[in-house]
Design a protein around this motif. Sequence first.
Motif, mmCIF file in Angstrom:
data_model
loop_
_atom_site.group_PDB
_atom_site.id
_atom_site.type_symbol
_atom_site.label_atom_id
_atom_site.label_comp_id
_atom_site.label_asym_id
_atom_site.label_seq_id
_atom_site.Cartn_x
_atom_site.Cartn_y
_atom_site.Cartn_z
ATOM 1 N N MET A 296 -5.061 0.744 9.323
ATOM 2 C CA MET A 296 -5.657 1.432 8.186
ATOM 3 C C MET A 296 -7.084 0.928 8.002
ATOM 4 O O MET A 296 -7.359 -0.256 8.169
ATOM 5 N N TYR B 58 0.799 -1.222 0.000
ATOM 6 C CA TYR B 58 0.000 0.000 0.000
ATOM 7 C C TYR B 58 0.828 1.267 0.000
ATOM 8 O O TYR B 58 0.323 2.346 -0.277
ATOM 9 N N CYS B 59 2.113 1.161 0.316
ATOM 10 C CA CYS B 59 2.882 2.366 0.682
ATOM 11 C C CYS B 59 3.749 2.891 -0.456
ATOM 12 O O CYS B 59 4.498 2.135 -1.087
ATOM 13 N N LEU C 19 3.263 8.669 1.252
ATOM 14 C CA LEU C 19 2.800 7.305 1.518
ATOM 15 C C LEU C 19 1.594 6.995 0.652
ATOM 16 O O LEU C 19 1.344 5.856 0.290
ATOM 17 N N TYR C 20 0.810 8.059 0.342
ATOM 18 C CA TYR C 20 -0.436 7.911 -0.434
ATOM 19 C C TYR C 20 -0.634 9.204 -1.210
ATOM 20 O O TYR C 20 -0.001 10.225 -0.904
ATOM 21 N N ARG D 221 2.225 1.122 14.028
ATOM 22 C CA ARG D 221 0.875 0.629 13.742
ATOM 23 C C ARG D 221 0.915 -0.878 13.512
ATOM 24 O O ARG D 221 1.834 -1.379 12.868
ATOM 25 N N PRO E 194 -7.765 6.352 7.041
ATOM 26 C CA PRO E 194 -8.261 5.583 5.901
ATOM 27 C C PRO E 194 -7.121 5.165 4.983
ATOM 28 O O PRO E 194 -6.134 5.896 4.854
ATOM 29 N N PHE E 195 -7.238 4.001 4.368
ATOM 30 C CA PHE E 195 -6.317 3.629 3.289
ATOM 31 C C PHE E 195 -6.561 4.569 2.120
ATOM 32 O O PHE E 195 -7.706 4.850 1.757
ATOM 33 N N LEU E 196 -5.463 5.104 1.567
ATOM 34 C CA LEU E 196 -5.578 5.951 0.377
ATOM 35 C C LEU E 196 -4.609 5.389 -0.659
ATOM 36 O O LEU E 196 -3.434 5.173 -0.356
ATOM 37 N N GLU F 263 -1.254 -2.187 11.719
ATOM 38 C CA GLU F 263 -1.773 -2.142 10.335
ATOM 39 C C GLU F 263 -3.089 -2.908 10.168
ATOM 40 O O GLU F 263 -4.035 -2.394 9.611
ATOM 41 N N GLN G 261 9.831 10.184 12.387
ATOM 42 C CA GLN G 261 9.277 9.076 11.620
ATOM 43 C C GLN G 261 10.058 8.878 10.334
ATOM 44 O O GLN G 261 10.489 9.835 9.703
HETATM 45 N N1 5AD Z 1 -2.832 4.923 2.852
HETATM 46 C C1 5AD Z 1 -3.029 5.222 4.147
HETATM 47 N N2 5AD Z 1 -2.100 5.047 5.105
HETATM 48 C C2 5AD Z 1 -0.910 4.548 4.733
HETATM 49 N N3 5AD Z 1 0.184 4.243 5.438
HETATM 50 C C3 5AD Z 1 1.119 3.770 4.600
HETATM 51 N N4 5AD Z 1 0.651 3.759 3.352
HETATM 52 C C4 5AD Z 1 -0.630 4.216 3.398
HETATM 53 C C5 5AD Z 1 -1.646 4.412 2.437
HETATM 54 N N5 5AD Z 1 -1.473 4.114 1.137
HETATM 55 C C6 5AD Z 1 0.235 4.338 6.899
HETATM 56 C C7 5AD Z 1 0.613 3.012 7.533
HETATM 57 C C8 5AD Z 1 1.922 3.300 8.238
HETATM 58 C C9 5AD Z 1 1.832 4.787 8.457
HETATM 59 C C10 5AD Z 1 3.152 5.455 8.661
HETATM 60 O O1 5AD Z 1 1.213 5.265 7.285
HETATM 61 O O2 5AD Z 1 -0.383 2.649 8.489
HETATM 62 O O3 5AD Z 1 2.099 2.612 9.446
#
Ligand code: 5AD
Length: 356
Positions: A201, A68-69, A307-308, A160, A231-233, A162, A106
């Motif tokens: 997430m 996801y990252c 990250l997103y 996290r 939220p996941f993005l 996760e 971080q």
């Molecule tokens: N969307 C949302 N959160 C994310 N993280 C990493 N990638 C994404 C993403 N695509 C979050 C993870 C990580 C934190 C630093 O950022 O939960 O632990």
Amino acid sequence: MRGLIDRLDRQKRLELEEWTALLSGFDAGTADYAARRARELSLERFGKRVYFRGIVEFTNICRNDCLYCGLRRSNSHAVRYRLEPEEILACCREGYALGYRTFVLQGGEDPYYTDQVLCQLVSGITGEFPEAAVTLSVGERSRGSYQRLFDAGARRYLLRHETAAPALYRRVHPPEMSWENRMRCLRDLREIGYQTGCGMMVGLPGQTAEDLARDMVFLGEFQPQMIGMGPFLPHHDTPLRDCPAGSVELTLFLLSLSRIMLPDVLLPATTALDGGWEDGRTRGILAGANVIMPNLSPVAVRKDYLLYDGKPGLTQDAADSLRSLREAVTSIGYELVVGRGDYGEWRNEHGIFQGF
Ligand code: 5AD
């Protein structure tokens, strides 16, 4: 649904099946009911005060390959950087002058930051700013490493989990990472004596209500001092680029439920909340969050710590980031307060809590 929320409020726990029912049956009315109770609990403890922590994103180099990252090692489009300890210290100095008393360092899991380099950095910061707290968020390390960083003066750690669902964890992480090791890290951190933060997430691809129910059961059992959730993005250069973003509303509901279950917890309104929605972070505070983490990273590198997609504040400097978040918080009748904001601090003020 309200009956389940009331039961959570009384018992501070629910069974997995109850969590699943609550999370799958969620609607705007239920979310509003939970947010009211969460806000009441926050007000009793913290008043209309929000703790702010300065986050320095000091390296985007990462040995991991989380699907996801945007910082995953396979993303060859990422422009990589790392800040030298002296540059990180300069960010903290700027932050200190702005009123910050907690610095969150971080970064990706970058091998350059050996125990020796990080310990020197931590003791450099605590030496120069004895009344400030250093929070580390540098991923999975050995127990010995966590211990050395603690001995150097770090007192808080964010990692996290996760997702608390092992099968989902496996689907979004590379084979060399394991859920068991993540849990081992969290246990080690807590045993060493860190104020420990975990979190998940919301809306990961394929995540079910039961998966999220597992997260809530895990949070209730682990009893973290801090919870970071967002939220996941999707990020455009990752394998999950075409997956839909997680719901901000559901994230806000989970924030409220976390506050109801763990009334004292330090609960940030995370940056990702604003990625999906302009006023996501202030809505987070109204849903029970009590921490905000403005960015202290140098402007030159901000766009590279992605990250997103849709991360806000990429062109702001430290003072601007603080100003705009302070304005947002003030606009809903809350205030940012200067202080370390340790877990249980509000109890100290009332002469009750004897921890930390
Ligand atoms: N969307 C949302 N959160 C994310 N993280 C990493 N990638 C994404 C993403 N695509 C979050 C993870 C990580 C934190 C630093 O950022 O939960 O632990």
